[in-house]
Design an enzyme around this catalytic site. Structure first.
Site, PDB file in Angstrom:
ATOM      1  CG  ASP A  92       8.311  -2.851 -10.176  1.00  0.00           C
ATOM      2  OD1 ASP A  92       7.236  -2.583 -10.731  1.00  0.00           O
ATOM      3  OD2 ASP A  92       9.177  -2.004  -9.901  1.00  0.00           O
ATOM      4  CD  GLU A 142       4.258   6.815 -14.828  1.00  0.00           C
ATOM      5  OE1 GLU A 142       3.759   7.750 -15.498  1.00  0.00           O
ATOM      6  OE2 GLU A 142       4.509   6.915 -13.628  1.00  0.00           O
ATOM      7  CE1 TYR A 157      -0.724   2.730 -10.726  1.00  0.00           C
ATOM      8  CE2 TYR A 157       0.954   4.057 -11.817  1.00  0.00           C
ATOM      9  CZ  TYR A 157       0.364   2.827 -11.576  1.00  0.00           C
ATOM     10  OH  TYR A 157       0.875   1.701 -12.181  1.00  0.00           O
TER      11      TYR A 157
END
Lengths: 266, 406
Positions: free
Chosen positions: A60, A49, A175
């Site tokens: 993030d 990834e 995911y």
């Protein structure tokens, strides 16, 4: 058969799940980045990834934010990142490669030309962190047109409706978030109940892969136990880079050890 | 005062702009907020409580004042909508009161907010003190340094101010950090966004809670002059005071709506914040909108002498209004805004915020080029106390450089 399909099939035959590390392209610089990616694959990463650095990564935590800053400061533009991906693809024709990035980078390039470029390089999947299902149609259509798999995220405690839509829309793999929040190692993934995996399976979802808070071999083992087909580790992988910025040889060694240890638990 | 609200509250888009570009995990929180908002504004008890706070706590309605000395009798007439007199010192209080009541309704136990100059942070802190909710304000580390008095104001009212030093340490990074907090805490936390930007439903909610500005001003213009104004002018950073002024004039085609962006040191320099004039389309902070960005799509820093206009994106409805030609977006430089700041202080005894001074600067240009039959409505969105120290320092440095030239 797609690279993801053959990868998951191979793992299944070996009765294990896939280990997928994440790193930012260009962290700490493009030259080192190629060696880092090679080290990950050589140490046994089942797929990769890879991030393209963006100035405002809202999904993030600090470790990956800093990784993006290092990459941007070393001059990693999307164009240079794509050139590096070409080099990686030439060196490793069979490894499944997923891209993880933010919507504006795709938008500014133009949806069609972005996915066309992904296809020509041989990128297998794209996950856009800030494009949820309700905004995804244009992106998914452009991806499908160029045979790039569009990955979607299943958040924790998702409604039945969301789960069904993610199952239907996510291509390549699904995911599954191990926890709420942003990327990081400070809080470990909590295993979603087995029922979530079963529900995804009943909707014929692409193989479920656990991400967010996967930093230690026991997290990988727990993911396997619940029925995941893979585990993604981002911040923990990037942390190895961050703590060895002065010594690339040591960094590459430690990355190899980290991947081997995580893979041991698959 | 009565509240009226628009009908298309569930539409995430204004034309092709807007949307909900956030990580999947935040979608349920935003959808919950949308539902709560629509239910709340149909609930008479909610409206009654909000109006009570607006009138008796915040001081609505605010006056409309026609400037006596700012222009000559041969020039256009300038009318100021005095949001600077609102409790908290700026229009920000209007929508913050609405959102804290919404947060209570949704059973949220904690409020988070971002702030640039600190005005929205101060407004959020006062509203949280009022309804007794713990409050965390993310503020760029650089901004904390530049706006110490506002940091202290927030803390005095019980808010916790967290300096954000990742990225550029300014407003956009404070928004990023608030979004990151929210992704982990949305179940019990409300993100009280401060402007008419961000993901749906924020641009709509903020507009609806701010449109009281234009509602009152429209009525007051009719009462004081017997007609609608020729121009309605507001400064534009994220766009909340402008959309609040414009909304009730949208159907009055004869009223020209003008947003004034910060041209900073000049549109042809790299130091301005004129997103609508110079930005390009993209996706940031949840919205398809115009953005200051480089060719690769990396977000750039904006610049303005007024921290409140210093935002590299813009509320999506303004992009739509610009595209369909219903509103026009002009600019004023730092220098023009500072001149307007001095002029209003000197001529009318009103010290405006540097943000509002941009709107006033453009109004002054219009007034000079027109006669007294031209009526110009300006939203004086905030007061200038917060800017005094900064302007004083600018003056001091200008004086010394003038002396140097002599």
């Amino acid at each position: 058969m797609s690279r993801y399909q053959s990868m998951f099939e191979r793992c299944e035959q070996q009765q294990r799940i896939a280990f997928i590390p994440f790193v930012m392209i260009g962290d700490p610089d493009l030259e080192a980045s190629f060696r880092i990616i090679s080290a990950l694959i050589d140490a046994g990463a089942d797929a990769l990834e890879l991030g393209i650095p963006f100035s405002d990564p809202v999904a993030d935590g600090p470790v990956i934010q800093n990784s993006a800053i290092r990459a941007l400061e070393s001059g990693t533009t999307p164009t240079r990142a794509m050139a590096l991906l070409e080099k990686v693809r030439a060196a490793y024709p069979d490894v499944a490669i997923g891209l993880l990035l933010y919507a504006n980078l795709v938008y500014v390039k133009g949806l069609d030309s972005f996915y066309q470029q992904c296809q020509s390089i041989g990128i297998d999947s794209v996950l856009i962190a800030d494009v949820p299902l309700r905004e995804t149609t244009r992106f998914d259509q452009a991806a499908a047109k160029h045979q790039v798999e569009s990955v979607h995220i299943l958040p924790p405690h998702a409604s039945e409706d969301t789960l069904m839509k993610v199952a239907k829309q996510s291509k390549g793999y699904t995911y599954v978030l191990g926890r709420a929040g942003v990327t990081g190692t400070d809080k470990a993934a909590q295993m979603p109940p087995k029922e979530v995996i079963e529900q995804l399976h009943s909707y014929q979802a692409a193989p479920p892969v656990l991400g967010f808070g996967v930093s230690r071999p026991e997290h990988v083992a727990a993911a396997k136990e619940v029925g995941f087909r893979g585990a993604i580790s981002g911040s923990a992988t990037v942390a190895v880079i961050e703590s060895n910025l002065q010594d690339t040889a040591k960094m590459l060694d430690e990355l190899g050890d980290f991947v081997a240890a995580m893979k041991q638990a698959t | 005062m009565t509240q009226e609200f628009s009908s298309s509250l569930t539409d995430a888009y204004f034309g092709e702009y807007g949307g909900m570009f956030v990580p999947e995990i935040l979608v349920p929180a935003l959808e919950q907020l949308e539902t709560a908002f629509i239910e709340a504004i149909e609930d008479p008890d909610f409206i009654e409580e909000l109006n009570d706070l607006l009138n008796n706590y915040a001081g609505r309605p605010t006056p409309l004042y026609e400037c006596r000395n700012l222009t000559t009798s041969e020039q256009g007439r300038i009318f100021l909508k005095r949001e600077d007199l609102l409790h908290g010192g700026a229009h920000k209080t209007n929508q913050v009161l609405g959102q804290v009541l919404l947060a209570k309704r949704m059973g949220k136990k904690r409020i988070i907010a971002e702030t640039g100059a600190g005005q929205h942070g101060v407004a959020t802190a006062l509203a949280c003190a009022l309804v007794d909710l713990p409050c965390v304000v993310y503020m760029g580390a650089k901004d904390c340094q530049r706006q110490q008095p506002n940091v202290y104001r927030m803390e005095l009212m019980g808010a916790k101010v967290i300096p954000v030093d990742n990225g550029s340490g300014t407003l956009k990074d404070a928004i990023n950090e608030a979004l990151r907090d929210w992704a982990a805490t949305y179940e019990d936390t409300h993100y009280l966004l401060g402007t008419a930007a961000g993901p749906h439903p924020f641009p709509t909610i903020v507009r609806e809670f701010q449109r009281v500005i234009g509602q009152e001003a429209r009525q007051q213009m009719l009462e004081q002059t017997g007609k609608l104004p020729d121009y309605a002018i507001a400064c534009v950073g994220g766009g909340s005071n402008a959309i609040g002024l414009f909304t009730d004039f949208l159907n009055d085609q004869e009223v020209r709506l003008i947003g004034v962006e910060p041209a900073g040191k000049g549109l042809d320099t790299d130091q301005h914040g004129a997103t609508l004039n110079r930005g390009k389309l993209g996706i940031i902070h949840g919205s398809h909108t115009k953005i200051m960005q480089d060719d690769d799509g990396q977000i750039e820093e904006s610049y303005s002498v007024s921290a409140g206009l210093d935002y590299p994106a813009i509320g999506p409805q303004h992009v739509h209004l610009q595209q369909i030609g219903r509103a026009e977006y002009e600019t004023a430089t730092d220098k023009e805004a500072l001149a307007a700041f001095q002029s209003l202080s000197r001529n009318e005894g009103i010290i405006p915020a540097l943000e509002s001074s941009h709107a006033l600067a453009y109004a002054l240009k219009l007034a000079k080029n027109n006669g007294p039959e031209t009526h110009i409505l300006v939203n004086l969105s905030g007061r200038g106390d917060k800017d005094l120290e900064y302007v004083r320092q600018l003056d001091a440095s200008t004086d010394s450089s003038d002396k140097g030239e002599n």
